[in-house]
Design an enzyme around this catalytic site. Structure first.
Site, PDB file in Angstrom:
ATOM      1  N   GLU A   1       0.727  -1.492   0.007  1.00  0.00           N
ATOM      2  CA  GLU A   1      -0.554  -0.120   0.131  1.00  0.00           C
ATOM      3  C   GLU A   1       0.797   1.111   0.071  1.00  0.00           C
ATOM      4  OE1 GLU A   1      -3.336   0.630   2.967  1.00  0.00           O
ATOM      5  OE2 GLU A   1      -3.600  -1.705   2.814  1.00  0.00           O
TER       6      GLU A   1
HETATM    7  P1  P53 Z   1      -7.981   5.700   4.769  1.00  0.00           P
HETATM    8  C1  P53 Z   1      -3.751   4.565   9.914  1.00  0.00           C
HETATM    9  C2  P53 Z   1      -2.406   4.625   9.396  1.00  0.00           C
HETATM   10  C3  P53 Z   1      -1.851   3.975   8.508  1.00  0.00           C
HETATM   11  C4  P53 Z   1      -2.634   3.411   7.280  1.00  0.00           C
HETATM   12  O1  P53 Z   1      -6.064   4.519   4.891  1.00  0.00           O
HETATM   13  C5  P53 Z   1      -4.229   2.967   7.467  1.00  0.00           C
HETATM   14  C6  P53 Z   1      -4.475   3.585   8.677  1.00  0.00           C
HETATM   15  C7  P53 Z   1      -6.497   3.391   8.716  1.00  0.00           C
HETATM   16  O2  P53 Z   1      -6.749   4.326   8.737  1.00  0.00           O
HETATM   17  O3  P53 Z   1      -4.584   2.043   6.669  1.00  0.00           O
HETATM   18  C8  P53 Z   1      -4.434   1.626   5.668  1.00  0.00           C
HETATM   19  O4  P53 Z   1      -8.738   4.906   3.829  1.00  0.00           O
HETATM   20  C9  P53 Z   1      -5.570   0.736   5.212  1.00  0.00           C
HETATM   21  C10 P53 Z   1      -6.295   0.800   4.343  1.00  0.00           C
HETATM   22  C11 P53 Z   1      -6.952   2.391   4.656  1.00  0.00           C
HETATM   23  C12 P53 Z   1      -6.159   2.939   4.175  1.00  0.00           C
HETATM   24  O5  P53 Z   1      -4.602   2.519   4.598  1.00  0.00           O
HETATM   25  O6  P53 Z   1      -7.825   5.864   6.055  1.00  0.00           O
HETATM   26  O7  P53 Z   1      -4.493  -1.027   5.514  1.00  0.00           O
HETATM   27  O8  P53 Z   1      -7.378   0.031   4.629  1.00  0.00           O
HETATM   28  O9  P53 Z   1      -7.826   1.899   3.066  1.00  0.00           O
HETATM   29  C13 P53 Z   1      -5.354   4.298   3.278  1.00  0.00           C
HETATM   30  O10 P53 Z   1      -7.392   6.770   3.891  1.00  0.00           O
END
Ligand code: P53
Length: 476
Positions: A374
């Site tokens: 990611e």
């Molecule tokens: P969103 C926090 C910090 C780093 C990654 O996040 C995180 C989070 C939780 O919010 O989550 C990951 O959608 C996760 C995904 C998520 C993505 O990062 O809050 O593995 O499910 O959607 C982005 O902007």
């Protein structure tokens, strides 16, 4: 070496609950994501007692990938994806979580989805538990505070390893297992582990207990995968936000080191199969009495992961303070703003160099292959008069990160398996439940209120990423 290796896994990443929708179809049960309402930056999502009438639960319908996946995979193929990371919604396979037999309709859905990927030469990369465990396991068992969850998870893992062993080679057990280091807020304990705390409860040992059971479950799953088919590769999945000292004052540096210990010990257990001594000493100092058996310790040693999957969005910074003489890390209080980096509209620090730093940090510590599963830029996108989103800011973010990733590979010698940017198609934000926090290279016509045609269209970044893949990371 001049660049990324042949067979580098370029692709994109999503999670079932954030895009599938179809929350009641094919016998699916209710997951923890199905009882979370929409929030916004600074407004936490609410965790309701079951699904209540009149509330907005954005994950119920999401972007309807459940019915539209063929069209979406076609678009991924057009970009040249070599792999596609998604998760298997546990509640499609075991709707309640504690059944003895799986739900055939759910299994069939993923057979069809994986076949569709493979038809286009796209390799599925699968997370077993990505913030979407069965809600029944929360109400009946208290989530991962209960040892019984180990058996339920391992049963689920064995069923899907057996069923998909010839379609899926790359697996990960628990998504961002270390998010729950932030146990003072309700979000991470609930999404990671199905934990709901009692008012006044001492939260920290409960988090450590849940994480321990998950680590044992992960290790048992790794072992099961090897027994089912030695070709399978099972990794862990860590949310990497490296924590820098705000200054070079020795206590700031030490504070940052302790913070890293407290956020990343999970990786030590996954990779080395043992607990680091600093953590055992901390349990003793705090008088945490955890249920960790001799059998658990053997399981951990026998189930070390094959690779480290991780997310990277941002770095953090911390400093020592007088009221914290032991330099203990409390994620809700210990982080400070880094004056050297910009922030996104959601306050996430933008730090491409931090990705190179993170790759080196993992490599120096563990010498295991790494997989960036990611990375991406959550932003407000606006369609131009021609319908196209001109998301140059996303291209800038991604190309800066890929440049640093390349330095880590070419100059520093890190072993990197692949890169799957997050939310390659717009989907529901995990943290806020919003649609408007978009990451996609593909735009989805749906707004925060749930309105829109759900039509898909290519953003400017779509063609850019297609060139990146075609040139194996040379054209940035
Ligand atoms: P969103 C926090 C910090 C780093 C990654 O996040 C995180 C989070 C939780 O919010 O989550 C990951 O959608 C996760 C995904 C998520 C993505 O990062 O809050 O593995 O499910 O959607 C982005 O902007």
């Amino acid at each position: 070496m001049s660049g990324f290796k042949d067979g580098f896994l370029w692709g994109g990443a999503v999670a079932a609950h954030q895009l599938e929708g179809g929350w009641k179809e094919g016998g699916k049960g209710i997951s923890v994501a199905d009882v979370m309402t929409a929030g916004a930056h600074g407004v936490p999502r609410k965790i309701t007692d079951g699904v209540l009438p009149g509330k907005n639960y954005p994950n119920h319908d999401a972007i309807d990938f459940y019915h539209r996946y063929k069209e979406d995979i076609q678009l991924f193929a057009e970009m040249g994806f070599k792999c596609f990371r998604t998760s298997i919604a546990w509640t499609r396979i075991f709707p309640l979580g504690d059944e003895l037999e799986p739900n055939e309709a759910g299994l069939q859905f993923y057979d069809d989805l994986f076949d569709e990927c493979l038809k286009h030469g796209i390799e599925p990369v699968i997370t077993l538990s990505h913030f979407e465990m069965p809600y029944h396991l929360v109400t009946e068992y208290g989530g991962w505070r209960n040892r019984k969850l180990i058996d339920f998870f391992v049963r689920f893992a064995k069923v899907v390893f057996t069923r998909y062993q010839h379609k899926v080679k790359y697996w990960m057990t628990f998504n961002e297992i270390n998010n729950q280091a932030n146990f003072h807020e309700d979000f991470a304990p609930f999404t990671n582990s199905g934990l709901k705390y009692e008012p006044g409860e001492d939260r920290e040992p409960v988090m450590f207990q849940a994480a321990h059971y998950e680590l044992v479950a992960s290790a048992l799953a790794v072992r099961a995968a090897r027994e089912i088919n030695p070709d399978l590769l099972v990794g862990c999945m860590i949310a990497m936000c490296p924590i820098y000292p705000l200054s070079c004052a020795p206590n700031d540096v030490m504070m940052a080191m302790n913070a890293m210990h407290r956020r990343y010990w999970f990786t030590d257990v996954h990779v080395r199969g043992t607990y680091p001594k600093h953590l055992l000493n901390y349990f003793e100092r705090r008088d945490f009495k955890l249920d960790i058996t001799g059998e658990d310790l053997v399981a951990l040693e026998q189930g070390c992961v094959d690779y480290i999957g991780f997310s990277y969005y941002m770095s953090f910074a911390t400093k020592a303070t007088d009221d914290n003489p032991q330099l203990d890390y409390d994620e809700s209080k210990s982080l400070v703003s880094n004056p050297y980096v910009q922030k996104s509209d959601w306050g996430w620090q933008i730090d491409p160099v931090g990705l190179r730093y993170s790759l080196n940090w993992f490599w120096d510590h563990y010498q295991l292959p790494l997989f960036i599963v990611e990375n991406g830029f959550g932003a407000i996108d606006v369609q131009g008069s021609d319908g196209v989103v001109d998301d140059q800011y996303r291209i800038d973010y991604m190309s800066a990160h890929i440049r640093e990733m390349k330095k880590a590979v070419v100059e520093d010698g890190v072993d990197l398996m692949g890169y799957t940017p997050w939310g390659c198609i717009d989907l529901v934000s995990a943290g806020t439940g919003e649609m408007k926090k978009r990451y996609g290279l593909i735009y989805v016509d749906k707004d925060n209120e749930g309105k829109g045609t759900l039509n898909r269209s290519r953003k400017k970044s779509f063609a850019w990423y297609k060139d990146v893949i075609a040139s194996n990371g040379e054209k940035l």
